[in-house]
Design a protein around this motif. Structure first.
Motif, mmCIF file in Angstrom:
data_model
loop_
_atom_site.group_PDB
_atom_site.id
_atom_site.type_symbol
_atom_site.label_atom_id
_atom_site.label_comp_id
_atom_site.label_asym_id
_atom_site.label_seq_id
_atom_site.Cartn_x
_atom_site.Cartn_y
_atom_site.Cartn_z
ATOM 1 N N UNK A 192 -8.865 -0.205 -13.113
ATOM 2 C CA UNK A 192 -8.566 -0.063 -14.533
ATOM 3 C C UNK A 192 -7.245 -0.709 -14.910
ATOM 4 N N UNK A 193 -6.915 -0.594 -16.194
ATOM 5 C CA UNK A 193 -5.710 -1.244 -16.710
ATOM 6 C C UNK A 193 -4.441 -0.633 -16.119
ATOM 7 N N UNK A 253 -9.857 -8.742 -6.419
ATOM 8 C CA UNK A 253 -8.491 -8.798 -6.948
ATOM 9 C C UNK A 253 -7.472 -8.761 -5.815
ATOM 10 N N UNK A 254 -7.642 -7.835 -4.884
ATOM 11 C CA UNK A 254 -6.687 -7.685 -3.782
ATOM 12 C C UNK A 254 -6.727 -8.903 -2.847
ATOM 13 N N UNK A 301 -1.363 -2.576 -21.409
ATOM 14 C CA UNK A 301 -2.432 -3.533 -21.698
ATOM 15 C C UNK A 301 -1.861 -4.922 -21.971
ATOM 16 N N UNK A 302 -0.709 -4.973 -22.622
ATOM 17 C CA UNK A 302 -0.053 -6.265 -22.896
ATOM 18 C C UNK A 302 0.393 -6.914 -21.585
ATOM 19 N N UNK A 303 0.891 -6.121 -20.657
ATOM 20 C CA UNK A 303 1.317 -6.651 -19.358
ATOM 21 C C UNK A 303 0.108 -7.195 -18.589
ATOM 22 N N UNK A 310 -2.901 -12.053 -16.625
ATOM 23 C CA UNK A 310 -4.264 -12.587 -16.628
ATOM 24 C C UNK A 310 -5.197 -11.717 -15.788
ATOM 25 N N UNK A 311 -4.972 -10.425 -15.927
ATOM 26 C CA UNK A 311 -5.785 -9.436 -15.217
ATOM 27 C C UNK A 311 -6.734 -8.777 -16.212
ATOM 28 N N UNK A 312 -8.020 -8.818 -15.914
ATOM 29 C CA UNK A 312 -9.026 -8.224 -16.784
ATOM 30 C C UNK A 312 -9.535 -6.933 -16.139
#
Length: 468
Positions: A45-46, A90-91, A184-186, A191-193
Protein backbone atom coordinates in the motif's frame (compact mmCIF):
# COMPACT_ATOMS: atom_id res chain seq x y z
CA UNK A 1 -17.52 28.41 14.47
CA UNK A 2 -13.92 29.42 13.78
CA UNK A 3 -12.38 27.49 10.88
CA UNK A 4 -8.69 27.29 11.61
CA UNK A 5 -6.86 27.14 8.26
CA UNK A 6 -3.60 25.71 9.59
CA UNK A 7 -0.85 26.44 7.07
CA UNK A 8 0.71 23.05 7.90
CA UNK A 9 -2.05 21.19 6.03
CA UNK A 10 -1.05 22.94 2.77
CA UNK A 11 2.62 21.90 2.82
CA UNK A 12 3.71 19.67 -0.04
CA UNK A 13 7.23 18.42 0.58
CA UNK A 14 9.78 17.56 -2.05
CA UNK A 15 11.12 14.01 -1.81
CA UNK A 16 14.30 15.30 -0.13
CA UNK A 17 12.29 17.39 2.35
CA UNK A 18 10.02 14.43 3.16
CA UNK A 19 13.04 12.24 3.84
CA UNK A 20 14.72 14.94 5.92
CA UNK A 21 11.56 15.36 7.99
CA UNK A 22 11.42 11.60 8.54
CA UNK A 23 15.09 11.51 9.53
CA UNK A 24 14.49 14.29 12.07
CA UNK A 25 11.55 12.33 13.51
CA UNK A 26 13.68 9.18 13.74
CA UNK A 27 16.37 11.14 15.57
CA UNK A 28 13.92 12.88 17.89
CA UNK A 29 12.70 9.57 19.28
CA UNK A 30 16.02 7.67 18.95
CA UNK A 31 14.29 5.01 16.89
CA UNK A 32 17.32 3.35 15.31
CA UNK A 33 20.98 2.76 16.05
CA UNK A 34 23.91 2.56 13.68
CA UNK A 35 24.40 -0.92 12.28
CA UNK A 36 20.90 -2.00 13.21
CA UNK A 37 18.56 -4.01 10.99
CA UNK A 38 15.24 -2.27 10.31
CA UNK A 39 12.48 -4.53 9.00
CA UNK A 40 9.68 -2.66 7.24
CA UNK A 41 6.20 -4.21 7.30
CA UNK A 42 5.38 -3.87 3.59
CA UNK A 43 1.84 -4.57 2.41
CA UNK A 44 2.17 -2.95 -1.01
CA UNK A 45 0.00 0.00 0.00
CA UNK A 46 0.84 3.68 -0.07
CA UNK A 47 1.86 4.10 3.59
CA UNK A 48 4.13 1.07 3.85
CA UNK A 49 5.56 1.72 0.37
CA UNK A 50 6.46 5.30 1.27
CA UNK A 51 8.06 4.07 4.51
CA UNK A 52 10.10 1.42 2.70
CA UNK A 53 11.33 3.80 -0.01
CA UNK A 54 12.12 6.53 2.52
CA UNK A 55 14.15 4.29 4.85
CA UNK A 56 15.87 2.66 1.87
CA UNK A 57 16.96 6.11 0.68
CA UNK A 58 18.09 7.07 4.19
CA UNK A 59 19.95 3.84 4.95
CA UNK A 60 23.45 5.18 4.24
CA UNK A 61 22.90 8.39 6.19
CA UNK A 62 21.49 6.45 9.14
CA UNK A 63 23.97 3.57 8.69
CA UNK A 64 21.27 0.95 8.98
CA UNK A 65 20.32 -2.20 7.08
CA UNK A 66 16.80 -2.11 5.60
CA UNK A 67 14.77 -5.17 4.71
CA UNK A 68 11.06 -5.84 4.14
CA UNK A 69 8.54 -8.39 5.34
CA UNK A 70 5.24 -9.15 3.64
CA UNK A 71 2.52 -11.24 5.26
CA UNK A 72 -0.02 -12.90 3.01
CA UNK A 73 -3.09 -13.40 5.20
CA UNK A 74 -4.84 -15.38 2.48
CA UNK A 75 -8.12 -13.65 3.23
CA UNK A 76 -8.79 -12.29 -0.28
CA UNK A 77 -7.47 -15.21 -2.31
CA UNK A 78 -6.51 -13.95 -5.78
CA UNK A 79 -6.11 -10.34 -4.64
CA UNK A 80 -3.71 -11.44 -1.88
CA UNK A 81 -1.64 -13.38 -4.42
CA UNK A 82 -1.43 -10.36 -6.72
CA UNK A 83 -0.31 -8.13 -3.84
CA UNK A 84 2.40 -10.61 -2.90
CA UNK A 85 3.73 -10.74 -6.46
CA UNK A 86 3.74 -6.96 -6.70
CA UNK A 87 5.64 -6.63 -3.42
CA UNK A 88 8.24 -9.11 -4.69
CA UNK A 89 8.66 -7.12 -7.92
CA UNK A 90 9.08 -3.81 -6.07
CA UNK A 91 11.70 -5.19 -3.67
CA UNK A 92 13.59 -6.98 -6.46
CA UNK A 93 13.71 -3.79 -8.54
CA UNK A 94 15.04 -1.79 -5.58
CA UNK A 95 17.38 -4.51 -4.37
CA UNK A 96 15.65 -4.68 -0.98
CA UNK A 97 15.81 -8.03 0.90
CA UNK A 98 12.31 -9.45 1.42
CA UNK A 99 10.76 -12.15 3.59
CA UNK A 100 7.27 -13.43 2.78
CA UNK A 101 5.06 -15.29 5.24
CA UNK A 102 1.80 -17.11 4.55
CA UNK A 103 -0.79 -17.57 7.27
CA UNK A 104 -1.94 -21.17 7.22
CA UNK A 105 -4.16 -21.08 10.29
CA UNK A 106 -7.87 -20.88 9.53
CA UNK A 107 -9.28 -17.45 10.52
CA UNK A 108 -12.13 -17.25 13.04
CA UNK A 109 -15.74 -16.62 12.03
CA UNK A 110 -15.67 -13.25 13.78
CA UNK A 111 -12.95 -10.87 14.89
CA UNK A 112 -10.89 -11.46 11.74
CA UNK A 113 -9.15 -8.05 12.00
CA UNK A 114 -7.93 -8.75 15.53
CA UNK A 115 -6.86 -12.28 14.60
CA UNK A 116 -4.88 -11.01 11.60
CA UNK A 117 -3.17 -8.36 13.72
CA UNK A 118 -2.16 -10.91 16.36
CA UNK A 119 -0.75 -13.19 13.65
CA UNK A 120 1.26 -10.34 12.14
CA UNK A 121 2.75 -9.22 15.41
CA UNK A 122 3.72 -12.78 16.33
CA UNK A 123 5.78 -12.90 13.13
CA UNK A 124 7.17 -9.40 13.73
CA UNK A 125 8.34 -10.38 17.22
CA UNK A 126 10.09 -13.45 15.80
CA UNK A 127 11.92 -11.35 13.19
CA UNK A 128 12.93 -8.71 15.75
CA UNK A 129 14.39 -11.41 18.00
CA UNK A 130 16.29 -13.04 15.14
CA UNK A 131 17.75 -9.80 13.77
CA UNK A 132 18.11 -8.05 17.15
CA UNK A 133 16.66 -5.06 15.30
CA UNK A 134 13.43 -3.08 15.08
CA UNK A 135 10.19 -3.41 13.13
CA UNK A 136 9.04 -0.28 11.27
CA UNK A 137 5.29 0.04 10.74
CA UNK A 138 3.72 2.70 8.53
CA UNK A 139 1.32 4.37 10.97
CA UNK A 140 0.62 7.97 9.98
CA UNK A 141 -0.89 11.09 11.52
CA UNK A 142 -4.21 10.02 9.99
CA UNK A 143 -3.95 6.65 11.74
CA UNK A 144 -3.25 8.54 14.95
CA UNK A 145 -6.37 10.68 14.51
CA UNK A 146 -8.51 7.65 13.67
CA UNK A 147 -7.19 5.72 16.68
CA UNK A 148 -7.98 8.58 19.04
CA UNK A 149 -11.52 8.97 17.69
CA UNK A 150 -12.14 5.21 17.91
CA UNK A 151 -10.93 5.07 21.51
CA UNK A 152 -12.98 8.09 22.55
CA UNK A 153 -16.08 6.54 20.95
CA UNK A 154 -15.47 3.16 22.60
CA UNK A 155 -14.35 4.65 25.93
CA UNK A 156 -10.78 5.27 27.04
CA UNK A 157 -8.65 6.85 29.72
CA UNK A 158 -5.55 9.00 29.82
CA UNK A 159 -3.26 6.32 28.41
CA UNK A 160 -5.63 5.56 25.55
CA UNK A 161 -5.90 9.25 24.70
CA UNK A 162 -2.18 9.17 23.92
CA UNK A 163 -2.94 7.12 20.82
CA UNK A 164 -0.14 5.29 19.04
CA UNK A 165 3.35 5.77 20.54
CA UNK A 166 6.16 6.66 18.15
CA UNK A 167 8.31 3.96 19.76
CA UNK A 168 7.32 0.79 21.57
CA UNK A 169 10.36 -1.44 21.22
CA UNK A 170 10.86 -3.30 19.03
CA UNK A 171 8.30 -1.31 17.01
CA UNK A 172 8.93 2.12 15.53
CA UNK A 173 6.60 4.44 13.56
CA UNK A 174 8.79 6.80 11.51
CA UNK A 175 5.86 8.29 9.54
CA UNK A 176 3.66 9.17 12.49
CA UNK A 177 4.39 12.82 11.75
CA UNK A 178 3.06 12.68 8.14
CA UNK A 179 -0.50 13.06 6.84
CA UNK A 180 -1.84 10.70 4.19
CA UNK A 181 -1.91 13.39 1.49
CA UNK A 182 1.81 14.05 2.05
CA UNK A 183 2.56 10.34 1.84
CA UNK A 184 0.63 9.93 -1.41
CA UNK A 185 2.55 12.89 -2.86
CA UNK A 186 5.85 11.25 -1.88
CA UNK A 187 4.76 8.01 -3.58
CA UNK A 188 4.16 9.98 -6.80
CA UNK A 189 7.63 11.51 -6.61
CA UNK A 190 9.10 8.02 -6.13
CA UNK A 191 7.08 6.80 -9.13
CA UNK A 192 5.61 4.15 -6.88
CA UNK A 193 2.09 2.97 -7.66
CA UNK A 194 0.65 1.37 -4.51
CA UNK A 195 -1.93 -1.40 -4.56
CA UNK A 196 -5.22 -0.78 -2.80
CA UNK A 197 -6.62 -3.31 -0.34
CA UNK A 198 -10.30 -3.54 -1.32
CA UNK A 199 -11.29 -4.27 2.28
CA UNK A 200 -10.07 -0.78 3.27
CA UNK A 201 -13.18 0.63 1.60
CA UNK A 202 -15.61 -1.54 3.56
CA UNK A 203 -17.24 0.63 6.22
CA UNK A 204 -18.51 -2.41 8.12
CA UNK A 205 -15.14 -2.20 9.94
CA UNK A 206 -15.04 0.44 12.67
CA UNK A 207 -11.77 2.03 11.59
CA UNK A 208 -12.89 2.28 7.98
CA UNK A 209 -16.12 3.93 9.11
CA UNK A 210 -14.17 6.54 11.06
CA UNK A 211 -11.78 7.00 8.12
CA UNK A 212 -14.39 7.39 5.38
CA UNK A 213 -17.38 8.83 7.25
CA UNK A 214 -16.48 10.62 10.49
CA UNK A 215 -13.04 12.12 9.76
CA UNK A 216 -14.14 13.74 6.46
CA UNK A 217 -17.05 15.43 8.25
CA UNK A 218 -14.71 16.76 10.93
CA UNK A 219 -12.33 17.95 8.21
CA UNK A 220 -15.16 20.01 6.72
CA UNK A 221 -15.48 21.80 10.07
CA UNK A 222 -11.71 22.25 10.33
CA UNK A 223 -9.28 21.11 7.61
CA UNK A 224 -6.52 20.91 10.23
CA UNK A 225 -8.36 18.33 12.33
CA UNK A 226 -5.84 15.53 11.66
CA UNK A 227 -2.96 17.77 12.73
CA UNK A 228 -4.77 18.89 15.88
CA UNK A 229 -5.81 15.37 16.92
CA UNK A 230 -2.27 14.07 16.39
CA UNK A 231 -0.85 16.96 18.45
CA UNK A 232 -3.38 16.23 21.19
CA UNK A 233 -2.19 12.61 21.31
CA UNK A 234 1.43 13.75 21.64
CA UNK A 235 0.48 16.05 24.54
CA UNK A 236 -1.50 13.28 26.26
CA UNK A 237 1.48 10.94 25.99
CA UNK A 238 3.56 13.49 27.91
CA UNK A 239 0.83 13.89 30.53
CA UNK A 240 0.43 10.12 30.82
CA UNK A 241 4.18 9.66 31.31
CA UNK A 242 4.25 12.26 34.10
CA UNK A 243 1.14 10.99 35.90
CA UNK A 244 2.34 7.38 35.62
CA UNK A 245 5.67 8.34 37.23
CA UNK A 246 3.82 10.14 40.04
CA UNK A 247 1.59 7.10 40.50
CA UNK A 248 4.61 4.82 40.91
CA UNK A 249 6.11 7.21 43.47
CA UNK A 250 2.83 7.29 45.38
CA UNK A 251 2.59 3.51 45.45
CA UNK A 252 6.17 3.31 46.72
CA UNK A 253 5.41 5.91 49.42
CA UNK A 254 2.39 3.90 50.56
CA UNK A 255 4.28 0.60 50.66
CA UNK A 256 4.93 -1.22 53.92
CA UNK A 257 6.45 -4.64 54.53
CA UNK A 258 3.02 -6.27 54.15
CA UNK A 259 0.88 -4.00 51.98
CA UNK A 260 0.03 -0.42 51.02
CA UNK A 261 -1.34 2.28 53.32
CA UNK A 262 -4.84 3.23 52.24
CA UNK A 263 -4.72 6.68 53.85
CA UNK A 264 -1.59 7.62 51.86
CA UNK A 265 -3.24 6.56 48.61
CA UNK A 266 -6.53 8.32 49.39
CA UNK A 267 -4.86 11.68 50.02
CA UNK A 268 -3.37 11.89 46.52
CA UNK A 269 -4.95 13.72 43.56
CA UNK A 270 -7.45 11.55 41.70
CA UNK A 271 -5.37 11.07 38.54
CA UNK A 272 -2.24 10.09 40.48
CA UNK A 273 -4.23 7.82 42.78
CA UNK A 274 -5.77 6.01 39.81
CA UNK A 275 -2.34 5.46 38.28
CA UNK A 276 -1.02 4.07 41.57
CA UNK A 277 -4.01 1.72 41.77
CA UNK A 278 -3.48 0.61 38.16
CA UNK A 279 0.20 -0.05 38.93
CA UNK A 280 -0.76 -2.11 41.98
CA UNK A 281 -3.39 -4.03 40.01
CA UNK A 282 -0.90 -4.86 37.25
CA UNK A 283 1.16 -6.89 39.73
CA UNK A 284 -1.46 -9.64 39.61
CA UNK A 285 -3.98 -8.80 36.87
CA UNK A 286 -4.51 -6.64 33.80
CA UNK A 287 -5.76 -3.23 35.02
CA UNK A 288 -9.04 -1.84 33.71
CA UNK A 289 -11.34 1.04 34.56
CA UNK A 290 -13.74 -1.38 36.26
CA UNK A 291 -10.99 -2.89 38.42
CA UNK A 292 -9.67 0.54 39.39
CA UNK A 293 -13.17 1.54 40.48
CA UNK A 294 -13.51 -1.70 42.46
CA UNK A 295 -10.23 -1.03 44.27
CA UNK A 296 -11.30 2.55 45.07
CA UNK A 297 -14.53 1.21 46.53
CA UNK A 298 -12.53 -1.37 48.49
CA UNK A 299 -10.38 1.38 50.03
CA UNK A 300 -13.49 3.34 51.05
CA UNK A 301 -15.70 0.51 52.28
CA UNK A 302 -13.36 -2.34 53.20
CA UNK A 303 -13.73 -6.04 52.48
CA UNK A 304 -12.04 -7.90 49.65
CA UNK A 305 -12.38 -8.25 45.87
CA UNK A 306 -11.28 -10.83 43.32
CA UNK A 307 -8.99 -9.52 40.57
CA UNK A 308 -7.64 -12.75 39.10
CA UNK A 309 -8.14 -16.47 39.47
CA UNK A 310 -7.08 -17.44 42.97
CA UNK A 311 -5.95 -13.89 43.84
CA UNK A 312 -7.82 -11.35 45.92
CA UNK A 313 -7.06 -7.85 47.16
CA UNK A 314 -8.22 -7.11 50.69
CA UNK A 315 -8.54 -4.12 52.97
CA UNK A 316 -7.06 -5.06 56.33
CA UNK A 317 -6.70 -2.57 59.18
CA UNK A 318 -5.75 0.37 56.97
CA UNK A 319 -3.74 -1.61 54.41
CA UNK A 320 -4.35 -3.01 50.96
CA UNK A 321 -2.92 -6.54 50.94
CA UNK A 322 -2.82 -9.33 48.39
CA UNK A 323 -4.48 -12.57 49.37
CA UNK A 324 -3.26 -15.49 47.31
CA UNK A 325 -5.37 -18.60 47.71
CA UNK A 326 -2.56 -20.81 46.46
CA UNK A 327 -0.92 -22.71 49.30
CA UNK A 328 2.57 -21.46 50.03
CA UNK A 329 4.77 -24.33 51.06
CA UNK A 330 7.32 -23.46 53.76
CA UNK A 331 10.78 -23.21 52.23
CA UNK A 332 12.44 -23.90 55.58
CA UNK A 333 11.54 -25.63 58.80
CA UNK A 334 13.89 -25.01 61.73
CA UNK A 335 17.38 -23.78 60.91
CA UNK A 336 19.92 -23.28 63.70
CA UNK A 337 21.49 -19.85 63.34
CA UNK A 338 25.20 -19.32 63.10
CA UNK A 339 27.57 -16.51 62.27
CA UNK A 340 27.87 -15.87 58.56
CA UNK A 341 24.53 -17.55 57.85
CA UNK A 342 22.73 -16.39 54.71
CA UNK A 343 19.21 -17.43 53.75
CA UNK A 344 16.89 -16.43 50.91
CA UNK A 345 13.67 -17.49 49.23
CA UNK A 346 11.23 -15.76 46.86
CA UNK A 347 9.98 -13.40 49.58
CA UNK A 348 12.81 -12.82 52.03
CA UNK A 349 16.58 -12.69 52.23
CA UNK A 350 18.33 -12.67 55.58
CA UNK A 351 21.99 -12.37 56.61
CA UNK A 352 23.38 -12.94 60.12
CA UNK A 353 26.86 -12.03 61.31
CA UNK A 354 28.76 -10.84 64.38
CA UNK A 355 30.50 -7.50 64.82
CA UNK A 356 33.07 -6.60 67.47
CA UNK A 357 32.15 -3.68 69.72
CA UNK A 358 35.30 -1.80 68.69
CA UNK A 359 34.20 -1.61 65.05
CA UNK A 360 30.48 -1.73 65.66
CA UNK A 361 28.56 0.68 63.45
CA UNK A 362 25.01 1.93 63.75
CA UNK A 363 23.10 -1.04 62.36
CA UNK A 364 19.78 0.65 63.05
CA UNK A 365 20.27 2.81 59.96
CA UNK A 366 17.36 2.18 57.69
CA UNK A 367 17.82 2.01 53.94
CA UNK A 368 15.29 1.58 51.18
CA UNK A 369 13.78 -1.94 51.43
CA UNK A 370 16.53 -2.95 53.89
CA UNK A 371 16.16 -3.46 57.65
CA UNK A 372 19.07 -3.89 60.04
CA UNK A 373 18.95 -5.24 63.61
CA UNK A 374 21.49 -6.00 66.31
CA UNK A 375 21.69 -7.44 69.83
CA UNK A 376 24.22 -8.80 72.29
CA UNK A 377 25.44 -12.24 71.19
CA UNK A 378 25.49 -13.34 74.83
CA UNK A 379 21.71 -12.85 75.06
CA UNK A 380 20.94 -15.34 72.29
CA UNK A 381 20.30 -18.90 73.61
CA UNK A 382 22.23 -21.73 72.00
CA UNK A 383 19.04 -23.47 70.83
CA UNK A 384 17.85 -20.45 68.81
CA UNK A 385 16.51 -21.33 65.36
CA UNK A 386 15.22 -19.50 62.32
CA UNK A 387 11.68 -20.61 61.45
CA UNK A 388 8.09 -19.51 60.94
CA UNK A 389 5.30 -19.05 63.46
CA UNK A 390 4.14 -22.13 65.34
CA UNK A 391 1.24 -22.73 67.77
CA UNK A 392 2.16 -21.60 71.28
CA UNK A 393 4.70 -18.95 70.21
CA UNK A 394 4.86 -15.93 72.53
CA UNK A 395 6.70 -12.62 72.38
CA UNK A 396 7.39 -9.83 74.85
CA UNK A 397 7.25 -6.68 72.72
CA UNK A 398 9.56 -3.76 73.38
CA UNK A 399 7.86 -1.39 75.86
CA UNK A 400 4.85 -3.69 75.66
CA UNK A 401 4.93 -5.07 79.18
CA UNK A 402 3.83 -8.66 79.52
CA UNK A 403 4.40 -11.57 77.22
CA UNK A 404 1.63 -12.27 74.71
CA UNK A 405 0.82 -14.78 71.95
CA UNK A 406 2.61 -14.04 68.70
CA UNK A 407 -0.74 -14.21 66.84
CA UNK A 408 -2.12 -11.44 69.05
CA UNK A 409 1.03 -9.38 68.47
CA UNK A 410 0.63 -9.75 64.70
CA UNK A 411 -3.00 -8.67 64.98
CA UNK A 412 -2.06 -5.57 66.97
CA UNK A 413 0.65 -4.75 64.44
CA UNK A 414 -1.86 -5.07 61.55
CA UNK A 415 -0.03 -7.91 59.90
CA UNK A 416 -2.41 -9.43 57.30
CA UNK A 417 -3.51 -13.00 58.07
CA UNK A 418 -2.05 -14.34 54.81
CA UNK A 419 1.35 -12.86 55.70
CA UNK A 420 1.68 -14.00 59.31
CA UNK A 421 2.51 -17.63 58.58
CA UNK A 422 5.21 -16.64 56.07
CA UNK A 423 7.28 -14.24 58.21
CA UNK A 424 10.69 -15.45 59.43
CA UNK A 425 11.28 -15.34 63.18
CA UNK A 426 14.11 -16.28 65.57
CA UNK A 427 12.90 -18.38 68.48
CA UNK A 428 14.18 -20.38 71.40
CA UNK A 429 11.52 -23.09 71.79
CA UNK A 430 8.27 -21.04 72.04
CA UNK A 431 9.99 -17.82 73.10
CA UNK A 432 10.14 -15.47 70.12
CA UNK A 433 13.36 -13.41 70.12
CA UNK A 434 13.10 -11.57 66.82
CA UNK A 435 10.40 -10.90 64.22
CA UNK A 436 10.86 -9.81 60.62
CA UNK A 437 9.88 -6.16 60.26
CA UNK A 438 9.89 -5.41 64.01
CA UNK A 439 13.20 -6.48 65.42
CA UNK A 440 14.17 -8.03 68.74
CA UNK A 441 11.90 -8.57 71.71
CA UNK A 442 12.09 -6.71 75.04
CA UNK A 443 15.45 -7.10 76.75
CA UNK A 444 17.30 -7.85 73.53
CA UNK A 445 17.96 -4.32 72.38
CA UNK A 446 21.25 -2.90 71.20
CA UNK A 447 22.77 -2.58 74.66
CA UNK A 448 25.88 -4.75 74.54
CA UNK A 449 27.54 -6.19 77.61
CA UNK A 450 29.82 -8.68 75.86
CA UNK A 451 32.36 -7.87 73.19
CA UNK A 452 30.26 -9.13 70.27
CA UNK A 453 27.06 -7.94 68.65
CA UNK A 454 24.78 -10.20 66.62
CA UNK A 455 23.63 -8.39 63.50
CA UNK A 456 20.78 -9.24 61.16
CA UNK A 457 20.20 -7.65 57.80
CA UNK A 458 16.96 -8.32 55.91
CA UNK A 459 15.90 -7.76 52.33
CA UNK A 460 12.46 -7.97 50.74
CA UNK A 461 12.58 -10.52 47.93
CA UNK A 462 15.62 -12.32 46.62
CA UNK A 463 19.05 -10.78 46.91
CA UNK A 464 21.37 -11.75 44.09
CA UNK A 465 24.62 -11.59 46.02
CA UNK A 466 25.51 -11.76 49.65
CA UNK A 467 26.61 -8.43 51.09
CA UNK A 468 29.66 -8.30 53.27
Amino acid sequence: MENTQDSRILIMYTAEEFEKKTQEFLTQFAMVQQGQTVTVAFSGGADSGALLFCLHNLRERLQIRVQAVHINHGLRLEESKQEEEYVKQVCKKKGIPLQVYHLTEKPPMSGVELWAREQRYTIFSKIAAETKGVIATAHTANDQAETLLLRLIQGTGLKGAGGIPAVRKPYIRPLLWAKRQEIEEYCLKMEYQPVEDSSNQQTIYSRNYVRHKILPLLSEMNPAVVTHLAEYCAEMQCVEEYVAAQGEKLLEAAKTTFGWKIDVLMQAPEAVKNKAIACLCSQKAAPSRKKIQQIQQLMEQGGKISLAKGVKLASFQGLLVWEDSREIAPSFQEIPIKEGYFYQNEEFSLEIWCESCETKKNFFEFEKKVLNYCTDCAKIPNDTVLRRMQPGDRIRPVAGGVSKPLRKFYLEQKVPPTVRSRLPILASQNRVLWVWGYGFAEGLGQQTASNKTLCIRCFCGQKKEKQT
